[in-house]
Design a protein around this motif. Structure first.
Motif, PDB file in Angstrom:
ATOM      1  N   THR A  66      15.740   5.662  10.091  1.00 37.46           N
ATOM      2  CA  THR A  66      14.798   4.647  10.072  1.00 37.46           C
ATOM      3  C   THR A  66      13.617   4.785  10.735  1.00 37.46           C
ATOM      4  O   THR A  66      13.242   5.754  11.506  1.00 37.46           O
ATOM      5  CB  THR A  66      15.750   3.286  10.916  1.00 37.46           C
ATOM      6  N   SER A  67      12.861   3.609  10.926  1.00 34.43           N
ATOM      7  CA  SER A  67      11.600   3.806  11.619  1.00 34.43           C
ATOM      8  C   SER A  67      11.749   4.091  13.163  1.00 34.43           C
ATOM      9  O   SER A  67      10.850   4.597  13.783  1.00 34.43           O
ATOM     10  CB  SER A  67      10.723   2.360  11.416  1.00 34.43           C
ATOM     11  N   ILE A  68      12.901   3.670  13.630  1.00 34.66           N
ATOM     12  CA  ILE A  68      13.252   4.083  15.049  1.00 34.66           C
ATOM     13  C   ILE A  68      13.540   5.682  15.049  1.00 34.66           C
ATOM     14  O   ILE A  68      12.712   5.976  16.042  1.00 34.66           O
ATOM     15  CB  ILE A  68      14.550   3.177  15.422  1.00 34.66           C
ATOM     16  N   ASP A  69      14.040   6.213  14.167  1.00 31.61           N
ATOM     17  CA  ASP A  69      13.998   7.379  14.275  1.00 31.61           C
ATOM     18  C   ASP A  69      12.716   8.371  14.299  1.00 31.61           C
ATOM     19  O   ASP A  69      12.413   9.208  14.969  1.00 31.61           O
ATOM     20  CB  ASP A  69      14.797   8.047  13.188  1.00 31.61           C
ATOM     21  N   ILE A  70      11.824   7.902  13.428  1.00 31.87           N
ATOM     22  CA  ILE A  70      10.284   8.380  13.470  1.00 31.87           C
ATOM     23  C   ILE A  70       9.701   7.996  14.707  1.00 31.87           C
ATOM     24  O   ILE A  70       9.111   8.865  15.220  1.00 31.87           O
ATOM     25  CB  ILE A  70       9.641   7.698  12.140  1.00 31.87           C
ATOM     26  N   ALA A  71       9.937   6.854  15.255  1.00 29.67           N
ATOM     27  CA  ALA A  71       9.172   6.740  16.337  1.00 29.67           C
ATOM     28  C   ALA A  71       9.674   7.404  17.524  1.00 29.67           C
ATOM     29  O   ALA A  71       8.684   7.973  18.140  1.00 29.67           O
ATOM     30  CB  ALA A  71       9.519   5.012  16.928  1.00 29.67           C
ATOM     31  N   HIS A  72      11.065   7.790  17.607  1.00 26.45           N
ATOM     32  CA  HIS A  72      11.320   8.587  18.602  1.00 26.45           C
ATOM     33  C   HIS A  72      10.853  10.000  18.357  1.00 26.45           C
ATOM     34  O   HIS A  72      10.245  10.749  19.318  1.00 26.45           O
ATOM     35  CB  HIS A  72      13.135   8.882  18.538  1.00 26.45           C
ATOM     36  N   LEU A  73      10.797  10.722  17.270  1.00 23.01           N
ATOM     37  CA  LEU A  73      10.225  11.980  16.965  1.00 23.01           C
ATOM     38  C   LEU A  73       8.870  12.117  17.222  1.00 23.01           C
ATOM     39  O   LEU A  73       8.431  12.872  17.750  1.00 23.01           O
ATOM     40  CB  LEU A  73      10.662  12.130  15.436  1.00 23.01           C
ATOM     41  N   ALA A  74       8.082  10.718  16.987  1.00 23.20           N
ATOM     42  CA  ALA A  74       6.816  11.105  17.121  1.00 23.20           C
ATOM     43  C   ALA A  74       6.343  10.639  18.492  1.00 23.20           C
ATOM     44  O   ALA A  74       5.128  10.655  18.843  1.00 23.20           O
ATOM     45  CB  ALA A  74       5.821   9.981  15.940  1.00 23.20           C
ATOM     46  N   GLY A  75       7.294   9.937  19.284  1.00 20.96           N
ATOM     47  CA  GLY A  75       6.858   9.714  20.711  1.00 20.96           C
ATOM     48  C   GLY A  75       6.181   8.378  20.574  1.00 20.96           C
ATOM     49  O   GLY A  75       5.400   8.340  21.606  1.00 20.96           O
ATOM     50  N   VAL A  76       6.263   7.395  19.544  1.00 18.38           N
ATOM     51  CA  VAL A  76       5.580   6.366  19.729  1.00 18.38           C
ATOM     52  C   VAL A  76       6.640   5.049  19.607  1.00 18.38           C
ATOM     53  O   VAL A  76       7.695   5.336  19.421  1.00 18.38           O
ATOM     54  CB  VAL A  76       4.749   6.092  18.469  1.00 18.38           C
ATOM     55  N   SER A  77       6.218   3.831  19.490  1.00 15.24           N
ATOM     56  CA  SER A  77       7.064   2.618  19.297  1.00 15.24           C
ATOM     57  C   SER A  77       7.323   2.496  17.773  1.00 15.24           C
ATOM     58  O   SER A  77       6.519   2.914  16.896  1.00 15.24           O
ATOM     59  CB  SER A  77       6.511   1.499  19.831  1.00 15.24           C
ATOM     60  N   GLN A  78       8.286   1.835  17.670  1.00 13.88           N
ATOM     61  CA  GLN A  78       8.668   1.689  16.185  1.00 13.88           C
ATOM     62  C   GLN A  78       7.503   0.734  15.584  1.00 13.88           C
ATOM     63  O   GLN A  78       7.199   0.978  14.348  1.00 13.88           O
ATOM     64  CB  GLN A  78      10.264   0.800  16.122  1.00 13.88           C
ATOM     65  N   ALA A  79       7.149  -0.073  16.424  1.00 14.07           N
ATOM     66  CA  ALA A  79       5.879  -0.969  15.894  1.00 14.07           C
ATOM     67  C   ALA A  79       4.847  -0.336  15.322  1.00 14.07           C
ATOM     68  O   ALA A  79       4.273  -0.426  14.254  1.00 14.07           O
ATOM     69  CB  ALA A  79       5.749  -1.965  16.784  1.00 14.07           C
ATOM     70  N   THR A  80       4.397   0.839  15.937  1.00 16.17           N
ATOM     71  CA  THR A  80       3.387   1.449  15.727  1.00 16.17           C
ATOM     72  C   THR A  80       3.650   2.372  14.200  1.00 16.17           C
ATOM     73  O   THR A  80       2.701   2.622  13.450  1.00 16.17           O
ATOM     74  CB  THR A  80       3.115   2.544  16.868  1.00 16.17           C
ATOM     75  N   VAL A  81       4.702   2.857  14.317  1.00 14.50           N
ATOM     76  CA  VAL A  81       5.478   3.588  13.020  1.00 14.50           C
ATOM     77  C   VAL A  81       5.092   2.576  11.685  1.00 14.50           C
ATOM     78  O   VAL A  81       4.586   2.925  10.937  1.00 14.50           O
ATOM     79  CB  VAL A  81       6.867   4.148  12.997  1.00 14.50           C
ATOM     80  N   SER A  82       5.654   1.224  11.891  1.00 13.60           N
ATOM     81  CA  SER A  82       5.371   0.226  10.767  1.00 13.60           C
ATOM     82  C   SER A  82       3.946   0.378  10.441  1.00 13.60           C
ATOM     83  O   SER A  82       3.472   0.077   9.588  1.00 13.60           O
ATOM     84  CB  SER A  82       6.074  -0.928  11.433  1.00 13.60           C
ATOM     85  N   ARG A  83       2.989   0.268  11.795  1.00 15.40           N
ATOM     86  CA  ARG A  83       1.588   0.131  11.470  1.00 15.40           C
ATOM     87  C   ARG A  83       1.146   1.355  10.690  1.00 15.40           C
ATOM     88  O   ARG A  83       0.269   0.717   9.571  1.00 15.40           O
ATOM     89  CB  ARG A  83       1.008  -0.065  12.813  1.00 15.40           C
ATOM     90  N   VAL A  84       1.350   2.345  10.848  1.00 15.09           N
ATOM     91  CA  VAL A  84       0.646   3.397  10.026  1.00 15.09           C
ATOM     92  C   VAL A  84       1.147   3.464   8.599  1.00 15.09           C
ATOM     93  O   VAL A  84       0.457   3.550   7.680  1.00 15.09           O
ATOM     94  CB  VAL A  84       0.735   4.683  10.735  1.00 15.09           C
ATOM     95  N   LEU A  85       2.449   3.075   8.516  1.00 12.88           N
ATOM     96  CA  LEU A  85       2.929   3.179   7.381  1.00 12.88           C
ATOM     97  C   LEU A  85       2.370   2.092   6.296  1.00 12.88           C
ATOM     98  O   LEU A  85       2.307   2.035   5.117  1.00 12.88           O
ATOM     99  CB  LEU A  85       4.552   3.073   7.373  1.00 12.88           C
ATOM    100  N   ARG A  86       2.144   0.973   7.079  1.00 11.13           N
ATOM    101  CA  ARG A  86       1.466  -0.132   6.342  1.00 11.13           C
ATOM    102  C   ARG A  86      -0.192   0.045   6.152  1.00 11.13           C
ATOM    103  O   ARG A  86      -0.850  -0.769   5.632  1.00 11.13           O
ATOM    104  CB  ARG A  86       1.404  -1.341   6.882  1.00 11.13           C
ATOM    105  N   GLY A  87      -0.551   1.035   6.576  1.00  9.34           N
ATOM    106  CA  GLY A  87      -2.054   1.249   6.668  1.00  9.34           C
ATOM    107  C   GLY A  87      -2.749   0.485   7.597  1.00  9.34           C
ATOM    108  O   GLY A  87      -4.132   0.127   7.025  1.00  9.34           O
ATOM    109  N   GLU A  88      -2.482  -0.095   8.531  1.00  6.54           N
ATOM    110  CA  GLU A  88      -3.270  -0.779   9.392  1.00  6.54           C
ATOM    111  C   GLU A  88      -4.424   0.060  10.070  1.00  6.54           C
ATOM    112  O   GLU A  88      -4.355   0.975  10.271  1.00  6.54           O
ATOM    113  CB  GLU A  88      -2.622  -1.478  10.464  1.00  6.54           C
ATOM    114  N   PRO A  89      -5.638  -0.544   9.649  1.00  8.41           N
ATOM    115  CA  PRO A  89      -7.121   0.249  10.148  1.00  8.41           C
ATOM    116  C   PRO A  89      -6.895   0.464  11.636  1.00  8.41           C
ATOM    117  O   PRO A  89      -7.222   1.802  12.064  1.00  8.41           O
ATOM    118  CB  PRO A  89      -8.016  -0.530   9.730  1.00  8.41           C
TER     119      PRO A  89
END
Lengths: 350, 350
Positions: free
Chosen positions: B14-37
């Motif tokens: 899930t996006s949480i797993d990605i967040a952990h791995l990337a060392g960011v918050s889950q919200a940020t994962v969502s942001r990049v995936l949605r392409g927020e500028p």
DNA sequence: CTGAAAGCGCTTACAG
DNA sequence: CTGAAAGCGCTTACAG
């Protein structure tokens, strides 16, 4: 018309609205809707009344999200890249109807998608959790997608394939008994007194369905002391054009033949056209048979003798088989019987 | 193979797993995936790397739940109750292919379902929020389902219908220019020197498509100083059997005719069979034309002159039109041009 | 028998 | 530019 029951907002009534109206908690609403036994009849009635009044129906996306499942099955229809975009094999389309109905009966939604052999099926559907299971439909080079099947198995994807039931294949298949079908055709042609049977279709291992149909026909001839002349076999894939070209090539070879078994109806229909163009009469000069019993088989000239696959049960079996896998129940491959349909392309008295 | 990347559990990353791995918050994962500028390039890269590594893909159900939409369109294929379960009009099946592809391009999922005219379409799809919009496909008694369309409109359901574009209809339609199609056929028959044109199909208002095709043909005849003899019109609905029966009835009436325009190819194919049974030669004695250009039209004997509808653009237009409605953008009905396809059933030199 | 609460996997104001 | 938190509409242990 004023705001009325819809209030201008879309799809707004939720279980909370029902709870308010019925004077119970939202949890209770969910319980009666799911049919949990330990809810009093009185509560049950109140809730159902509210449900009726607001015409409420549960949001299956939310429900499924909570239940960690999707409640939908995906049908991946893949095709030879050689095929024209707009010409889906009619046989698969009739399967589609049967699968759709079976899904409805099983309470599953059906996602339909046309795939290229090149796509990553698992990534598209299972990974993004749009479907609990996959139904694979389409003829194609078996060697080319066998590795895809293996990948699906390795990934734990639940799927079932329509096609030849092979001993060592990855995953489960539901398929017609192609060998028996071919044998029925062979026996029929022999009984009509035909001796030199041509076969149109790629009979290699790459197309197991065609391969089995070919083997079945050969078996019937062997039993009658005859054999399939390799010189009378021409490769073709399932399209009218390919069938036409193959028949032209067959005629060009100049080797005599008095019967023609096409690996599919589409091939047969193309062959029929080629035979007519070359002044060969069907069935007098050449008896013709196909396979699939597509709608056009009844309308061809003359009407085409063919082998019908039981598409109605096929759809149900495919859905049952994936659902068994989804629920973790045991499931196996199944071979469905084939039925010979004799028409005038082989037997004028039909 | 040990637990490996999948760990034995299904669809787990899930996006949480990605967040952990990337060392960011889950919200940020969502942001990049949605392409927020407004996300730094560095963060973006870290996230994408994790996404690649875990082969993550967003759960569209959850996303859609949150976004209050479904991301899917529903295709309701309805049929005359008289039709056999397994025989879907091939024309609709070719539309299905086109719609499927258009959905894929629009990033929408497609739910397919076969409906009876009796079902409550809205309750099934929009209420349970399985789809943001509906695509309606099928010929049927227009009077019978017109009220359904009105109900859909009243409920605010987004939908588009394939069929006749009528001035006062509820909701939007995409359809072929049936009048023009009929006119092309009429003009073609007149040019071939035909004078007495029979029409097979229910030409009443209940079947607006057939009605328009009939009107178009009549208009072409009128322009040539001829007219459609009402005695040469026989009702039929779109099936081979019905076409056969109608042609038999036409012949029984004993009134001369030298051309036959069938309201659909299925009807035409049945008529062709009846004509052959009665020793009438096509096209010498009777020129025959159909409508739809289904695959079988090329395979019939003789190949059938017909009118092709642009199914490829039709699918795209249907999807575009519902999506416009879903997004609250303006949208209107569209009429697509029809193309005459001359084959040997009318013109031996074709 | 029923309610309060947590959580399915996301998106997006709201702060900072 | 990024995080903590609320919430989309459900289901189901956990209490009572």
């Amino acid at each position: 018309m004023d705001r009325g029951s819809d209030g201008g907002k879309r799809g707004r009534v939720t279980s909370i609205d029902i709870a308010h109206l019925a004077g119970v908690s939202q949890a209770t609403v969910s319980r009666v809707l799911r049919g949990e036994p330990r809810v009093s009849q009185a509560t049950r009635d109140k809730v159902m009344a509210a449900v009726q009044e607001l015409r409420y129906t549960v949001d299956s996306r939310a429900s499924n999200l909570r239940l960690q499942r999707t409640g939908t099955l995906a049908l991946l229809l893949f095709e030879d890249p050689t095929d024209d975009d707009s010409h889906i094999n009619p046989f698969f389309l009739s399967m589609l109807g049967s699968i759709t109905r079976a899904c409805a009966r099983a309470g599953q939604d059906l996602l339909v998608s046309f795939q290229q052999l090149s796509d990553d099926w698992h990534a598209d559907y299972a990974d993004s959790r749009k479907a609990d299971g996959l139904i694979l439909l389409g003829y194609g080079d078996y060697l080319a997608y066998r590795c895809k099947l293996e990948k699906l198995v390795a990934q734990g994807t639940r799927f079932v394939r329509w096609g030849a039931v092979l001993p060592d294949q990855p995953g489960l298949s539901i398929g017609c008994d192609n060998f028996q079908g071919g044998r029925l055709v062979g026996g029929h042609l022999v009984r009509l007194g035909r001796r030199r049977v041509a076969f149109l279709g790629d009979a290699s291992q790459r197309f197991p369905e065609f391969h089995d149909r070919h083997r079945g026909c050969a078996a019937a001839l062997t039993e009658a002391g005859l054999s399939l002349d390799p010189q009378l076999q021409v490769d073709a894939h399932s399209s009218e054009e390919s069938g036409h070209a193959a028949a032209v090539e067959l005629i060009r070879r100049g080797r005599r033949f008095d019967a023609l078994f096409a690996a599919s109806d589409l091939i047969a229909v193309g062959a029929l056209r080629a035979l007519a163009e070359h002044g060969l009469r069907v069935p007098q000069d050449v008896a013709v048979a196909g396979f699939d019993d597509i709608p056009a088989a009844r309308f061809s000239h003359p009407p085409l003798t063919t082998v019908a696959q039981d598409t109605a049960s096929a759809g149900a079996m495919l859905v049952d088989t994936v659902m068994h896998q989804v629920r973790g129940e045991p499931a196996g491959s199944v071979m469905l019987p084939a039925t010979l349909r004799v028409r005038q392309s082989s037997d004028p008295s039909a």
